[in-house]
Design a protein around this motif. Structure first.
Motif, PDB file in Angstrom:
ATOM      1  N   ILE A  84     -84.466 138.308  75.857  1.00 46.28           N
ATOM      2  CA  ILE A  84     -84.328 137.513  77.073  1.00 46.28           C
ATOM      3  C   ILE A  84     -82.935 136.894  77.141  1.00 46.28           C
ATOM      4  N   GLY A  85     -82.254 137.121  78.238  1.00 39.95           N
ATOM      5  CA  GLY A  85     -80.941 136.529  78.464  1.00 39.95           C
ATOM      6  C   GLY A  85     -81.066 135.229  79.219  1.00 39.95           C
ATOM      7  N   LEU A  86     -80.391 134.193  78.725  1.00 37.55           N
ATOM      8  CA  LEU A  86     -80.431 132.896  79.414  1.00 37.55           C
ATOM      9  C   LEU A  86     -79.062 132.232  79.455  1.00 37.55           C
ATOM     10  N   GLY A  87     -78.028 133.047  79.428  1.00 40.02           N
ATOM     11  CA  GLY A  87     -76.695 132.491  79.581  1.00 40.02           C
ATOM     12  C   GLY A  87     -76.500 131.924  80.971  1.00 40.02           C
ATOM     13  N   LEU A  88     -75.506 131.079  81.125  1.00 35.62           N
ATOM     14  CA  LEU A  88     -75.225 130.478  82.421  1.00 35.62           C
ATOM     15  C   LEU A  88     -74.905 131.555  83.455  1.00 35.62           C
ATOM     16  N   PRO A  89     -75.191 131.278  84.730  1.00 35.00           N
ATOM     17  CA  PRO A  89     -74.775 132.216  85.770  1.00 35.00           C
ATOM     18  C   PRO A  89     -73.249 132.304  85.833  1.00 35.00           C
ATOM     19  N   ARG A  90     -72.771 133.415  86.362  1.00 35.31           N
ATOM     20  CA  ARG A  90     -71.334 133.650  86.532  1.00 35.31           C
ATOM     21  C   ARG A  90     -70.596 133.760  85.197  1.00 35.31           C
ATOM     22  N   THR A  91     -71.297 134.218  84.168  1.00 36.73           N
ATOM     23  CA  THR A  91     -70.705 134.330  82.830  1.00 36.73           C
ATOM     24  C   THR A  91     -70.656 135.772  82.338  1.00 36.73           C
ATOM     25  N   GLY A  92     -70.852 136.732  83.228  1.00 36.61           N
ATOM     26  CA  GLY A  92     -70.937 138.122  82.823  1.00 36.61           C
ATOM     27  C   GLY A  92     -72.352 138.549  82.494  1.00 36.61           C
ATOM     28  N   SER A  93     -73.319 137.663  82.743  1.00 37.50           N
ATOM     29  CA  SER A  93     -74.707 137.968  82.381  1.00 37.50           C
ATOM     30  C   SER A  93     -75.277 139.104  83.223  1.00 37.50           C
ATOM     31  N   THR A  94     -74.869 139.202  84.482  1.00 45.72           N
ATOM     32  CA  THR A  94     -75.370 140.295  85.322  1.00 45.72           C
ATOM     33  C   THR A  94     -74.875 141.637  84.802  1.00 45.72           C
ATOM     34  N   ALA A  95     -73.592 141.717  84.458  1.00 45.86           N
ATOM     35  CA  ALA A  95     -73.050 142.963  83.911  1.00 45.86           C
ATOM     36  C   ALA A  95     -73.737 143.325  82.603  1.00 45.86           C
TER      37      ALA A  95
END
Length: 383
Positions: A84-95
């Protein structure tokens, strides 16, 4: 009859179904609708869109319960050790989420099935599933309504999406605050709501989705999981996590701009300083909660990734992540990941620009406020 009850009746009429399952969704629905009616300042498009989305989510919940009623064996499915990914938005998490989805041995929530999870997909027919075309059409309409979203959050009908939508079926989700001024609901969600039933319902939908469409090794992502990490852990106690990191001075203004892009289509009175206050508050609280969770004995379950080196070359981080999971990054998966990266270069649809001052954000003060985070994870200030 309350407005929430009226919307429930509309969903019943639309589906000719009656069973919403456990009543865990009702409190969130009532608070959300009341907050939207009293505070959102919707224009005509906003009011109609909000009601349509609520009825849609209620309808999907009715459909999920109908499938379980007719096929109780679905509940025998197991969700084992999701990543599960829970990094902040706009941090490359979508890529990162998209790259991980290129592994043919894993399962992820596709945009088209998030938009309509029932009937549950089947491996033999999914390539020709009519919902793919429906999702493509919906995303084309989104691009017309929110023209800058292709720059901010490029996506495809068959690509991965977050758990936010399924959390919305229990009406405890940050999805709603991204386009509506609903401070009463946001305060309740952040400080009072019980998210354990919500994550149980997410798990219920994941079981449905994997029932006829393996594999069953899930890759999930949602920045707001940091806010509710203890509830998430109660439902997925064997989960492992990745967390992406970036200068908070680049994160918060960018998120505010995304919220503004969504909100201005639905309201003619968008409060930009409020968007900043809201996002700063939940980001700070979420980071504090996830850091406390890690410090309480869960740090070994997390894998950290920093934005700049990942953007330059994601494969060193991906190799280390697979080693952390004890899994093989095969040559086939690597080739697929590279092909995705080449097809979706950064700024493919243009450059995302924004002005922090438009949201009342003082970058120096913001970075100082989040020093507890940047110092902990060695997050460098953007050049």
């Amino acid at each position: 009859m309350t407005r929430a009850s009226e919307l429930m009746d509309r969903a019943r009429s639309a589906t000719e179904l009656n069973d919403f399952g456990e009543d865990t969704f009702r409190e969130g629905l009532e608070i959300l609708v009341a907050s939207a009616d009293g505070e959102a300042r919707f224009n005509e498009v906003g009011r109609a869109s909000f009601d349509a989305q609520i009825v849609s989510f209620l309808s999907f919940r009715l459909q999920v319960e109908d499938w379980y009623a007719r096929h109780p064996e679905i509940d025998e499915q197991e969700i084992v050790a999701p990543l599960i990914g829970l990094g902040l938005p706009r941090t490359g998490s979508t890529a990162l989420g998209c790259l991980l989805a290129e592994d043919p041995n894993v399962r992820f929530i596709r945009n088209w099935e998030a938009m309509a999870p029932c009937p549950p997909p089947e491996l033999a027919t999914e390539a020709t599933d009519p919902r793919i075309a429906m999702a493509e059409a919906a995303m084309a309409r989104r691009d017309q309504l929110f023209p800058r979203m292709r720059i901010m959050l490029p996506s495809t009908a068959t690509g991965p999406t977050e758990c936010q939508t399924f959390m919305g079926y229990d009406f405890k989700s940050q999805l709603f605050q991204a386009f509506a001024h609903i401070p009463t609901y946001v305060d309740w969600l952040n400080h009072q709501a019980d998210l354990v039933p919500t994550y149980r319902y997410v798990k219920r939908i994941l079981k449905l989705l994997q029932w006829r469409r393996p594999p069953t090794r899930w890759r999930l992502k949602n920045p707001s999981h940091s806010m509710f990490i203890t509830a998430l852990d109660e439902v997925f106690p064997d989960a492992r996590y990745w967390m992406t990191h970036r200068d908070i001075g680049s994160v918060i203004p960018s998120v505010c701009d995304v919220y503004n892009e969504l909100s201005k289509a639905y309201s003619d009175e968008v409060d930009k300083p409020y968007l900043a206050q809201q996002n700063i508050a939940w980001t700070e609280l979420g980071l504090q909660r996830v850091m406390a969770f890690r410090d309480a004995g869960a740090d070994h379950r997390f894998f950290d990734i920093h934005f700049a080196p990942f953007q330059k070359d994601p494969f060193p981080a991906l190799e280390q992540l697979y080693a952390f999971l004890g899994e093989e990054l095969t040559s086939e998966t690597r080739t697929r990941m590279q092909a995705w990266r080449e097809s979706m270069p950064r700024e493919k649809h243009g450059s995302h620009t924004y002005d922090p001052a438009a949201y009342g954000i003082d970058l120096a003060a913001l970075r100082e406020r989040f020093r507890f985070y940047s110092d902990r994870f060695g997050v460098a200030v953007a050049a």
